[in-house]
Design a protein around this motif. Structure first.
Motif, PDB file in Angstrom:
ATOM      1  N   ASP A   8      59.854  -8.431 -32.954  1.00  0.00           N
ATOM      2  CA  ASP A   8      60.680  -9.016 -34.087  1.00  0.00           C
ATOM      3  C   ASP A   8      61.733  -7.958 -34.244  1.00  0.00           C
ATOM      4  O   ASP A   8      61.874  -6.870 -33.505  1.00  0.00           O
ATOM      5  N   LYS A   9      62.461  -8.119 -35.250  1.00  0.00           N
ATOM      6  CA  LYS A   9      63.754  -7.291 -35.667  1.00  0.00           C
ATOM      7  C   LYS A   9      63.370  -5.791 -36.146  1.00  0.00           C
ATOM      8  O   LYS A   9      63.996  -5.015 -35.423  1.00  0.00           O
ATOM      9  N   THR A  10      62.280  -5.734 -36.565  1.00  0.00           N
ATOM     10  CA  THR A  10      61.797  -4.499 -36.941  1.00  0.00           C
ATOM     11  C   THR A  10      61.118  -3.623 -35.692  1.00  0.00           C
ATOM     12  O   THR A  10      61.540  -2.454 -35.736  1.00  0.00           O
ATOM     13  N   ASP A  11      60.366  -4.336 -34.927  1.00  0.00           N
ATOM     14  CA  ASP A  11      60.041  -3.691 -33.653  1.00  0.00           C
ATOM     15  C   ASP A  11      61.263  -3.316 -32.910  1.00  0.00           C
ATOM     16  O   ASP A  11      61.254  -2.275 -32.245  1.00  0.00           O
ATOM     17  N   ARG A  12      62.167  -4.210 -32.797  1.00  0.00           N
ATOM     18  CA  ARG A  12      63.623  -3.850 -31.948  1.00  0.00           C
ATOM     19  C   ARG A  12      64.130  -2.533 -32.621  1.00  0.00           C
ATOM     20  O   ARG A  12      64.604  -1.718 -31.872  1.00  0.00           O
ATOM     21  N   LYS A  13      64.258  -2.267 -33.965  1.00  0.00           N
ATOM     22  CA  LYS A  13      64.984  -1.173 -34.555  1.00  0.00           C
ATOM     23  C   LYS A  13      63.842   0.042 -34.155  1.00  0.00           C
ATOM     24  O   LYS A  13      64.592   1.116 -33.827  1.00  0.00           O
ATOM     25  N   ILE A  14      62.514  -0.013 -34.390  1.00  0.00           N
ATOM     26  CA  ILE A  14      61.725   0.914 -33.867  1.00  0.00           C
ATOM     27  C   ILE A  14      61.827   1.393 -32.520  1.00  0.00           C
ATOM     28  O   ILE A  14      62.047   2.804 -32.404  1.00  0.00           O
ATOM     29  N   LEU A  15      61.856   0.452 -31.429  1.00  0.00           N
ATOM     30  CA  LEU A  15      62.430   0.752 -30.271  1.00  0.00           C
ATOM     31  C   LEU A  15      63.743   1.585 -30.091  1.00  0.00           C
ATOM     32  O   LEU A  15      63.558   2.669 -29.169  1.00  0.00           O
ATOM     33  N   LYS A  16      64.383   1.171 -30.691  1.00  0.00           N
ATOM     34  CA  LYS A  16      65.882   1.512 -30.652  1.00  0.00           C
ATOM     35  C   LYS A  16      65.792   3.183 -31.046  1.00  0.00           C
ATOM     36  O   LYS A  16      66.382   3.800 -30.323  1.00  0.00           O
ATOM     37  N   GLY A  34      62.859   0.661 -42.867  1.00  0.00           N
ATOM     38  CA  GLY A  34      62.779   0.303 -44.192  1.00  0.00           C
ATOM     39  C   GLY A  34      61.215  -0.318 -44.384  1.00  0.00           C
ATOM     40  O   GLY A  34      60.829  -1.150 -45.250  1.00  0.00           O
ATOM     41  N   LEU A  35      60.465   0.251 -43.943  1.00  0.00           N
ATOM     42  CA  LEU A  35      58.872   0.120 -44.106  1.00  0.00           C
ATOM     43  C   LEU A  35      58.313   1.308 -44.608  1.00  0.00           C
ATOM     44  O   LEU A  35      58.685   2.409 -44.324  1.00  0.00           O
ATOM     45  N   SER A  36      57.190   1.242 -45.196  1.00  0.00           N
ATOM     46  CA  SER A  36      56.397   2.340 -45.441  1.00  0.00           C
ATOM     47  C   SER A  36      55.531   2.797 -44.417  1.00  0.00           C
ATOM     48  O   SER A  36      55.423   2.359 -43.188  1.00  0.00           O
ATOM     49  N   PRO A  37      55.071   4.104 -44.380  1.00  0.00           N
ATOM     50  CA  PRO A  37      54.587   4.792 -43.073  1.00  0.00           C
ATOM     51  C   PRO A  37      53.383   4.218 -42.327  1.00  0.00           C
ATOM     52  O   PRO A  37      53.331   3.943 -41.214  1.00  0.00           O
ATOM     53  N   ALA A  38      52.296   3.721 -43.106  1.00  0.00           N
ATOM     54  CA  ALA A  38      51.314   3.047 -42.581  1.00  0.00           C
ATOM     55  C   ALA A  38      51.707   1.579 -41.516  1.00  0.00           C
ATOM     56  O   ALA A  38      51.317   1.853 -40.307  1.00  0.00           O
ATOM     57  N   LEU A  41      53.548   3.120 -38.423  1.00  0.00           N
ATOM     58  CA  LEU A  41      52.627   3.764 -37.360  1.00  0.00           C
ATOM     59  C   LEU A  41      51.860   2.781 -36.966  1.00  0.00           C
ATOM     60  O   LEU A  41      51.628   2.741 -35.681  1.00  0.00           O
ATOM     61  N   GLU A  42      51.544   1.620 -37.555  1.00  0.00           N
ATOM     62  CA  GLU A  42      50.576   0.246 -37.071  1.00  0.00           C
ATOM     63  C   GLU A  42      51.402  -0.403 -35.656  1.00  0.00           C
ATOM     64  O   GLU A  42      51.024  -0.649 -34.771  1.00  0.00           O
ATOM     65  N   ARG A  43      52.796  -0.537 -36.227  1.00  0.00           N
ATOM     66  CA  ARG A  43      53.597  -1.256 -35.173  1.00  0.00           C
ATOM     67  C   ARG A  43      53.989  -0.210 -34.021  1.00  0.00           C
ATOM     68  O   ARG A  43      54.004  -0.870 -32.827  1.00  0.00           O
ATOM     69  N   VAL A  44      54.010   0.777 -34.127  1.00  0.00           N
ATOM     70  CA  VAL A  44      54.277   1.906 -32.950  1.00  0.00           C
ATOM     71  C   VAL A  44      53.155   1.715 -32.203  1.00  0.00           C
ATOM     72  O   VAL A  44      53.122   1.647 -30.891  1.00  0.00           O
ATOM     73  N   LYS A  45      51.902   2.074 -32.774  1.00  0.00           N
ATOM     74  CA  LYS A  45      50.497   1.762 -31.842  1.00  0.00           C
ATOM     75  C   LYS A  45      50.614   0.701 -31.302  1.00  0.00           C
ATOM     76  O   LYS A  45      50.154   0.518 -30.054  1.00  0.00           O
ATOM     77  N   LEU A  47      53.071  -1.519 -30.160  1.00  0.00           N
ATOM     78  CA  LEU A  47      53.879  -1.244 -29.133  1.00  0.00           C
ATOM     79  C   LEU A  47      53.522  -0.431 -27.912  1.00  0.00           C
ATOM     80  O   LEU A  47      53.598  -0.763 -26.676  1.00  0.00           O
ATOM     81  N   GLU A  48      52.813   0.784 -28.403  1.00  0.00           N
ATOM     82  CA  GLU A  48      52.092   1.836 -27.291  1.00  0.00           C
ATOM     83  C   GLU A  48      51.110   0.847 -26.450  1.00  0.00           C
ATOM     84  O   GLU A  48      51.000   0.957 -25.369  1.00  0.00           O
ATOM     85  N   GLN A  49      50.108   0.318 -27.184  1.00  0.00           N
ATOM     86  CA  GLN A  49      48.924  -0.392 -26.847  1.00  0.00           C
ATOM     87  C   GLN A  49      49.275  -1.700 -25.720  1.00  0.00           C
ATOM     88  O   GLN A  49      48.681  -1.839 -24.784  1.00  0.00           O
ATOM     89  N   ALA A  50      50.551  -2.294 -26.298  1.00  0.00           N
ATOM     90  CA  ALA A  50      51.045  -3.599 -25.461  1.00  0.00           C
ATOM     91  C   ALA A  50      51.564  -2.984 -23.997  1.00  0.00           C
ATOM     92  O   ALA A  50      51.936  -3.909 -23.185  1.00  0.00           O
ATOM     93  N   GLY A  51      51.995  -1.364 -24.035  1.00  0.00           N
ATOM     94  CA  GLY A  51      52.413  -1.209 -22.726  1.00  0.00           C
ATOM     95  C   GLY A  51      54.032  -1.201 -23.147  1.00  0.00           C
ATOM     96  O   GLY A  51      54.787  -0.705 -21.721  1.00  0.00           O
TER      97      GLY A  51
END
Length: 160
Positions: A8-16, A34-38, A41-45, A47-51
């Protein structure tokens, strides 16, 4: 990697952000998206687990490390069969100066990116290692004179 993983748009921001600064802290990343840390971090994990995020790297300055000659080398094999390809790849894998190896279409079979100290060491590498591979038919070297674009960021698909 899951080909159908939806970002989604937030994942896209994180990846960029992570493509430009892999050392960013989770606190700073969460602030920028624009999210809290937890949840960040969950989204980053995820994205990592999905490869989607494969790894994190430090980009080194090759010139400062004494690697002043960069080339692309088009390689044609004596025959385009599995045995020759496997033989070539097993030898190329052991040559540290070959930093990229791509199987290609067209007039050649592979294109290599090679980094060497200078022309003399590059020539020695080509003569004693690459052209010495028994399945290699021909090599065509292209010395990189200047690099005007070397973007490490990949384009991200637009989110609907």
């Amino acid at each position: 990697m899951k080909a159908n993983f939806k970002i989604d748009k937030t994942d896209r921001k994180i990846l960029k952000i992570l493509q430009t600064n892999g050392k960013i802290t989770n606190a700073k990343l969460s602030e920028e998206v624009g999210l809290s840390p937890a949840p960040t971090l969950e989204r980053v994990k995820k994205l990592e687990q999905a490869g989607i995020i494969k790894s994190y790297h430090a980009e080194l300055n090759a010139e400062m490390l004494g690697l002043g000659v960069n080339t692309f080398v088009q390689v044609s094999l004596k025959g385009h069969n599995k045995q020759n390809i496997d033989s070539f790849l097993s030898r190329i894998e052991k040559i540290d100066e070959v930093v990229e190896c791509h199987h290609i279409t067209g007039s050649g079979d592979f294109i290599l990116k090679v980094m060497a100290r200078d022309i003399a060491s590059y020539q020695l590498l080509m003569l004693e290692q690459v052209s010495d591979i028994d399945v290699v038919d021909s090599l065509q070297s292209m010395v990189i004179l200047s690099t005007f674009k070397n973007n490490k960021e990949i384009p991200l698909p637009q989110v609907n």
